[in-house]
Design a protein around this motif. Structure first.
Motif, PDB file in Angstrom:
ATOM      1  N   VAL A 157       0.836  -1.203   0.000  1.00 50.08           N
ATOM      2  CA  VAL A 157       0.000   0.000   0.000  1.00 50.08           C
ATOM      3  C   VAL A 157       0.872   1.255   0.000  1.00 50.08           C
ATOM      4  CG1 VAL A 157      -1.633   1.318   1.408  1.00 50.08           C
ATOM      5  CG2 VAL A 157      -1.983  -1.127   1.056  1.00 50.08           C
ATOM      6  N   TRP A 158       1.893   1.236   0.821  1.00 53.56           N
ATOM      7  CA  TRP A 158       2.828   2.365   0.907  1.00 53.56           C
ATOM      8  C   TRP A 158       3.687   2.434  -0.353  1.00 53.56           C
ATOM      9  CZ3 TRP A 158       5.827   3.290   6.132  1.00 53.56           C
ATOM     10  CH2 TRP A 158       6.454   4.534   6.106  1.00 53.56           C
ATOM     11  N   ALA A 159       4.208   1.289  -0.794  1.00 52.93           N
ATOM     12  CA  ALA A 159       5.054   1.268  -1.983  1.00 52.93           C
ATOM     13  C   ALA A 159       4.295   1.736  -3.220  1.00 52.93           C
ATOM     14  CB  ALA A 159       5.599  -0.142  -2.207  1.00 52.93           C
ATOM     15  N   GLY A 160       3.001   1.359  -3.317  1.00 48.93           N
ATOM     16  CA  GLY A 160       2.207   1.798  -4.463  1.00 48.93           C
ATOM     17  C   GLY A 160       2.041   3.304  -4.498  1.00 48.93           C
ATOM     18  N   GLY A 161       1.864   3.919  -3.325  1.00 47.18           N
ATOM     19  CA  GLY A 161       1.747   5.372  -3.281  1.00 47.18           C
ATOM     20  C   GLY A 161       3.034   6.073  -3.682  1.00 47.18           C
ATOM     21  N   ILE A 162       4.171   5.491  -3.300  1.00 47.63           N
ATOM     22  CA  ILE A 162       5.463   6.072  -3.690  1.00 47.63           C
ATOM     23  C   ILE A 162       5.620   6.013  -5.202  1.00 47.63           C
ATOM     24  CG2 ILE A 162       7.954   5.709  -3.562  1.00 47.63           C
ATOM     25  CD1 ILE A 162       7.505   4.788  -0.639  1.00 47.63           C
TER      26      ILE A 162
END
Length: 548
Positions: free
Chosen positions: A330-335
């Motif tokens: 979820v965090w990596a996708g936002g980055i």
């Protein structure tokens, strides 16, 4: 903002292969972007295969494919006769050693901290001033990191699903209680599911000690500007606000796909979350002794020690369910989305695109071509893809493609440990995906009661994260489904109602963690409930009544 045509284009749905393919409306309530359809299936299969071998599952892989951007999956059994003895031995070892405990420790001590360090390192790079070559290299690093996080997510499926499913399968058999009543006993074991964090606690404490900062938070200042001001606030508030926003700001807010927004793109939701936290809004905590005893007393006396043990294992591992997403993909996708939007802004300035978000509709190689000036899809083509994703939803799709789903294979001739692992996984998957079969009426929508209680409020029917800014404290959230990325917005709502999912879906989990009514798997709530209507949600009965 470019106006979009909201007329759905026809769907041409064909099975992606032989056999039966089941719709995954829980993780893909809307079509994925081209980038998402490229990156997710292979990474999911890779991680699932690693987990399956470790836990001795009789599934070789979960074949998860994209059809017109929607997800369908097919469990693939182990067909190699030579592999079966190895699986049987692995299952026996998994039960004897309780390998899920090892996985929880590995997650806590190594995987989660390493993931956070990698996220923050990528996040510290501002993509805006990079050269073209630098931007392409940064996009590649973000993509590789995102893929690694998707693989990791599914490597930890065993810890996230097996002990909970094991408890659910045994307790439901022993007591005859509805699964939602049984799962209520793991409530409070997943603070991340309730949006809690040390960073949020520190920020709330700093705001409590600074009256001026509290007054600013309560003001009607534009949310994005307010968050920037809190970051720059002198002393403890500024440091705490920066740490909290660094933690949650680039997490996708209601999706696993970079075609959808991250938290800083909907700052009003973050501000609303902070206001609720400062006002003292807290999760309800774990079950009472009376609540546990009410279930335990229904268990045969000879099985009560085993019941206690299974409940303890489920509570130990329960938090991994959401943490592996929020601290991972979820965090990596936002980055990755942040890099894509920075590139999109350049292409808008160059006259190639009409809006930066259009680049998020491109595939990875298409992005590289556009950024490099080597061609690629036009702005009109990308806009058409965005329209498609905005006007279609999984609730309108058939529940399966291809052959009718076969019954699960019998496990009576399988060694006990392997059969136990499979029953636990089957229980979790059914609890995750299985919608209600209750029929709705024009003014009464029925689903699965996931969390008890009654709430009356205004229904906000949201089609996706772009509409999260419409949520007001106490609203009744009505949506296709939620993912673990939605946690930051949940403190605002008075109840949750979804089209998709079962009692172990994310919406069910967070409704229990917050102690608010939850009704999931209605199949048609987003159609039958008018946006803005006043509704009454009965979480115990699994009903939503449209009042006006």
């Amino acid at each position: 903002m470019i106006e979009t045509d909201t007329t759905p284009t026809p769907l041409r749905l064909e099975p992606p292969g032989p056999g039966s393919w089941l719709l995954d409306a829980v993780h893909a309530p809307r079509p994925y972007s081209r980038f998402g359809t490229e990156i997710h299936p292979g990474a999911l299969a890779e991680g699932f295969a690693v987990m399956g071998r470790r836990y001795g599952l009789l599934l070789d892989v979960l074949d998860w494919r994209m059809v017109q951007g929607f997800a369908y999956f097919a469990p693939r059994p182990v067909l190699d006769e030579a592999e079966l003895p190895r699986r049987f031995a692995a299952a026996a070892e998994a039960v004897a050693r309780r390998v899920w405990r090892e996985d929880v420790e590995r997650w806590e001590r190594w995987a989660k901290p390493a993931s956070v360090r990698a996220h923050l390192a990528l996040q510290r790079v501002d993509p805006a001033p990079l050269s073209t070559d630098g931007l392409l290299a940064h996009l590649q690093r973000a993509r590789e990191h995102q893929r690694a996080m998707i693989v990791q997510h599914h490597v930890f499926n065993g810890a996230a699903l097996i002990p909970v499913g094991d408890f659910l399968a045994h307790a439901a058999e022993w007591t005859g209680l509805p699964p939602a009543r049984v799962l209520a006993l793991v409530r409070g074991a997943a603070p991340e599911s309730a949006g809690s964090s040390h960073e949020l606690d520190r920020l709330v404490a700093a705001l409590a000690a600074d009256g001026r900062a509290r007054a600013a938070l309560a003001s009607d200042e534009e949310p994005g500007a307010l968050l920037a001001r809190l970051r720059a606030w002198p002393g403890g508030v500024g440091h705490a606000a920066t740490a909290y926003l660094d933690l949650v700001g680039y997490r996708l807010v209601d999706s696993l796909d970079i075609g959808d927004r991250y938290a800083l793109e909907v700052p009003e939701v973050i501000v609303g979350r902070l206001r609720v936290a400062v006002a003292g809004g807290r999760p309800v905590g774990g079950p009472s002794q009376e609540e546990v005893a009410g279930v335990r007393d229904l268990v045969p006396p000879s099985c009560r020690d085993e019941f206690d043990d299974l409940l303890a294992e489920a509570r130990l591992t329960y938090r991994v369910r959401d943490e592996r997403g929020n601290f991972g993909e979820v965090w990596a996708g936002g980055i990755t989305r942040r890099v894509v939007l920075a590139a999109g802004e350049r292409l808008v300035r160059a006259g190639v695109l009409d809006e930066p978000t259009q680049l998020a509709e491109a595939g990875y190689e298409e992005m590289r071509d556009l950024i490099s000036g080597r061609g690629g899809p036009t702005a009109d083509e990308l806009a058409a893809r965005a329209r498609f994703r905005a006007t279609h939803r999984a609730a309108d799709l058939p529940p399966f493609l291809g052959d009718p789903p076969p019954p699960p294979p019998p496990l009576d001739r399988v060694p006990a440990a392997a059969a136990r692992m499979m029953r636990a996984l089957d229980a979790s998957i059914a609890a995750l995906f299985m919608p209600s079969d209750a029929e709705s009426e024009a003014r009464v929508v029925r689903g699965t009661g996931a969390s008890p209680g009654v709430a009356v409020g205004v229904a906000r029917v949201l089609s996706g994260p772009a509409e999260l800014g419409r949520l007001r404290t106490g609203d009744i959230l009505v949506t296709g489904s939620t993912t673990e990325s939605f946690n930051i917005a949940l403190p605002l709502v008075g109840a949750i109602v979804t089209d998709a999912g079962g009692i172990l879906s994310h919406a069910a989990i967070v409704s229990r963690e917050y102690g608010i009514p939850g009704v999931v798997g209605t199949r048609d709530a987003t159609v039958l409930i008018p946006d803005g209507a006043r509704v009454r949600v009965d979480g115990a009965a699994g009903e939503v009544e449209v009042l006006s």
